[in-house]
Design an enzyme around this catalytic site. Structure first.
Site, mmCIF file in Angstrom:
data_model
loop_
_atom_site.group_PDB
_atom_site.id
_atom_site.type_symbol
_atom_site.label_atom_id
_atom_site.label_comp_id
_atom_site.label_asym_id
_atom_site.label_seq_id
_atom_site.Cartn_x
_atom_site.Cartn_y
_atom_site.Cartn_z
ATOM 1 N N PRO A 69 0.561 -1.347 0.271
ATOM 2 C CG PRO A 69 -1.157 -1.670 1.301
ATOM 3 C CD PRO A 69 0.166 -2.684 1.211
ATOM 4 C CE LYS A 173 0.294 4.413 -10.647
ATOM 5 N NZ LYS A 173 -0.913 3.975 -10.878
ATOM 6 C CE LYS A 242 -0.165 4.922 -2.147
ATOM 7 N NZ LYS A 242 0.000 3.998 -2.399
HETATM 8 P P1 NAD Z 1 -4.618 -4.061 -1.231
HETATM 9 O O1 NAD Z 1 -4.269 -2.761 -0.204
HETATM 10 O O2 NAD Z 1 -5.813 -4.500 -1.343
HETATM 11 O O3 NAD Z 1 -3.394 -4.701 -0.926
HETATM 12 C C1 NAD Z 1 -2.152 -4.668 -0.244
HETATM 13 C C2 NAD Z 1 -1.896 -5.777 0.587
HETATM 14 O O4 NAD Z 1 -0.723 -5.824 0.736
HETATM 15 C C3 NAD Z 1 -2.628 -6.701 0.738
HETATM 16 O O5 NAD Z 1 -2.724 -8.245 0.999
HETATM 17 C C4 NAD Z 1 -2.319 -6.604 2.457
HETATM 18 O O6 NAD Z 1 -2.611 -7.047 3.185
HETATM 19 C C5 NAD Z 1 -0.838 -6.373 2.812
HETATM 20 N N1 NAD Z 1 -0.330 -6.020 3.277
HETATM 21 C C6 NAD Z 1 0.065 -4.486 3.873
HETATM 22 N N2 NAD Z 1 0.692 -4.425 4.570
HETATM 23 C C7 NAD Z 1 1.732 -6.427 4.717
HETATM 24 C C8 NAD Z 1 2.969 -6.153 5.549
HETATM 25 N N3 NAD Z 1 3.779 -5.395 5.931
HETATM 26 N N4 NAD Z 1 3.622 -7.556 4.876
HETATM 27 C C9 NAD Z 1 2.312 -8.203 3.876
HETATM 28 N N5 NAD Z 1 1.777 -7.633 3.078
HETATM 29 C C10 NAD Z 1 1.181 -6.368 3.675
HETATM 30 O O7 NAD Z 1 -3.899 -2.819 -2.106
HETATM 31 P P2 NAD Z 1 -3.735 -3.093 -4.285
HETATM 32 O O8 NAD Z 1 -5.284 -1.732 -4.146
HETATM 33 O O9 NAD Z 1 -3.442 -3.849 -4.340
HETATM 34 O O10 NAD Z 1 -3.257 -1.763 -4.210
HETATM 35 C C11 NAD Z 1 -1.181 -2.056 -4.091
HETATM 36 C C12 NAD Z 1 -0.743 -1.138 -4.369
HETATM 37 O O11 NAD Z 1 -0.251 -0.771 -6.384
HETATM 38 C C13 NAD Z 1 -0.528 0.235 -3.750
HETATM 39 O O12 NAD Z 1 0.619 0.490 -3.834
HETATM 40 C C14 NAD Z 1 -1.422 1.403 -5.228
HETATM 41 O O13 NAD Z 1 -1.168 2.626 -4.706
HETATM 42 C C15 NAD Z 1 -0.440 0.773 -5.743
HETATM 43 N N6 NAD Z 1 -1.987 0.720 -7.803
HETATM 44 C C16 NAD Z 1 -2.963 0.250 -7.667
HETATM 45 C C17 NAD Z 1 -4.047 0.185 -7.928
HETATM 46 C C18 NAD Z 1 -5.504 0.033 -7.852
HETATM 47 O O14 NAD Z 1 -6.414 0.143 -9.531
HETATM 48 N N7 NAD Z 1 -5.934 -1.302 -6.661
HETATM 49 C C19 NAD Z 1 -3.825 0.666 -9.454
HETATM 50 C C20 NAD Z 1 -2.052 0.987 -10.018
HETATM 51 C C21 NAD Z 1 -1.545 0.663 -8.332
#
Ligand code: NAD
Length: 304
Positions: A69, A173, A242
């Site tokens: 995240p 990005k 963020k």
């Molecule tokens: P999400 O919250 O769905 O997934 C994050 C995962 O990380 C969760 O499974 C959580 O349990 C895990 N996690 C959190 N803390 C942890 C730790 N200390 N150790 C191990 N695992 C841990 O988030 P997401 O939407 O999949 O986004 C992930 C990244 O990708 C972010 O940086 C976000 O900004 C970026 N992103 C998201 C999207 C989107 O559309 N969702 C698109 C592009 C980029």
């Protein structure tokens, strides 16, 4: 079939899970870690291996991908207790998370001190793009490293090389994401104004999308997630907050005013305060609807 590299993946959320699935389908053996047991289960069923910590992942493979995240969590996973730097096999970390240029540079400096290379490779294209392999991958890192790992990145979509310095992928990005939120905030104001004036949301979207006001919000997010009232685009308001913060911190560091982007962030802040950090980004329209006493609801929602 040529042997595919064994890989590690940490952060199996909305984006990480479908990306991991694509790597498994491409023939890679995956070692996984996530703090949420529920995120792991479906991927273990596909044959992936569970590790007890980031250090254990870094003991098992030479290349680890992250989709976490925030920059703070990425740094803790890399350098905190039981972190990646304690593993013995790790050579390269590919960070797919959105962490901003400063976060990426901090990660690269930390890992370099342990002989580990970093590639920043944030992605755009949402959960649907992650599942289909149609993401834009904004990579930065040493040319030889990037070329060696290009086939892995190509599992996710189209690879763009933003530059050789850590953080260059992150810079474009966070710029992209501030533009995207600005388009969504503007489209929300526009569609609520039109609705409050008695216009039909489906008709408005058709007209705007044949005209010069169209953007990603009117072409994709409104027709697919707002008009049908499903609000399930798959990106949390807290993460978008963020991303916009990271872009505006970067512009601040360079001494550049970003007036329009700052205003869009305030629209996002109102949604965050009223809907909560876990709510979908597309709920950004709801406070505006509340103020005007209307809903931007389409024919598909009416048919439900
Ligand atoms: P999400 O919250 O769905 O997934 C994050 C995962 O990380 C969760 O499974 C959580 O349990 C895990 N996690 C959190 N803390 C942890 C730790 N200390 N150790 C191990 N695992 C841990 O988030 P997401 O939407 O999949 O986004 C992930 C990244 O990708 C972010 O940086 C976000 O900004 C970026 N992103 C998201 C999207 C989107 O559309 N969702 C698109 C592009 C980029």
């Amino acid at each position: 079939m040529t042997e595919k590299a064994a890989l590690g993946f940490i952060g199996l959320g909305r984006m990480g899970a479908p990306m991991t699935r694509r790597l498994i389908e491409a023939g890679h053996a995956l070692t996984l870690f996530d703090t949420d047991e529920r995120a792991l289960a479906p991927l273990l069923e596909l044959g992936a291996t569970r590790a007890a910590s980031p250090a254990a992942v870094a003991d098992a493979v030479e290349v680890v991908l992250l989709s976490l995240p925030t920059p703070e969590i990425v740094l803790a996973v890399a350098g905190g207790p039981g972190g990646l730097i304690e593993g013995r096999r790790l050579r390269t970390v590919i960070d797919l998370s959105t962490t901003g240029p400063k976060g990426s540079q901090a990660l690269a400096a930390l890992l370099a001190g342990h002989g580990i290379e970093t590639i920043d490779a944030p992605v755009s294209g949402g959960v649907a793009g992650a599942a289909k392999g149609t993401l834009a991958v904004m990579a930065a890192g040493k040319a030889a490293q990037l070329e060696a790992l290009r086939p892995v990145l190509e599992c996710f979509g189209r690879v763009f090389v933003a530059g050789a310095e850590p953080g260059m992928g992150q810079t474009i990005k966070v710029i992209n994401n501030l533009m995207s939120v600005t388009a969504l905030a503007m489209a929300s104001e526009a569609l609520v104004l039109g609705r409050a004036s008695g216009l039909d949301p489906d008709v408005m979207i058709d007209i705007i999308n044949a005209s010069s006001g169209r953007n990603n919000a009117t072409e994709d997010k409104f027709p697919r997630f707002v008009l049908p009232r499903s609000f399930d685009f798959g990106f949390a308001l807290g993460l978008s907050d963020k991303d916009t913060r990271l872009c505006l911190e970067h512009s601040d560091a360079l001494g550049m005013p970003m007036i329009v982007g700052s205003a869009a962030r305030q629209v996002l802040k109102i949604a965050l305060a009223t809907q909560g950090a876990e709510a979908d980004l597309t709920t950004i329209v709801k406070p505006l609807e509340g103020w005007m006493g209307v809903e931007v609801k389409g024919r598909k929602a009416e048919e439900r």
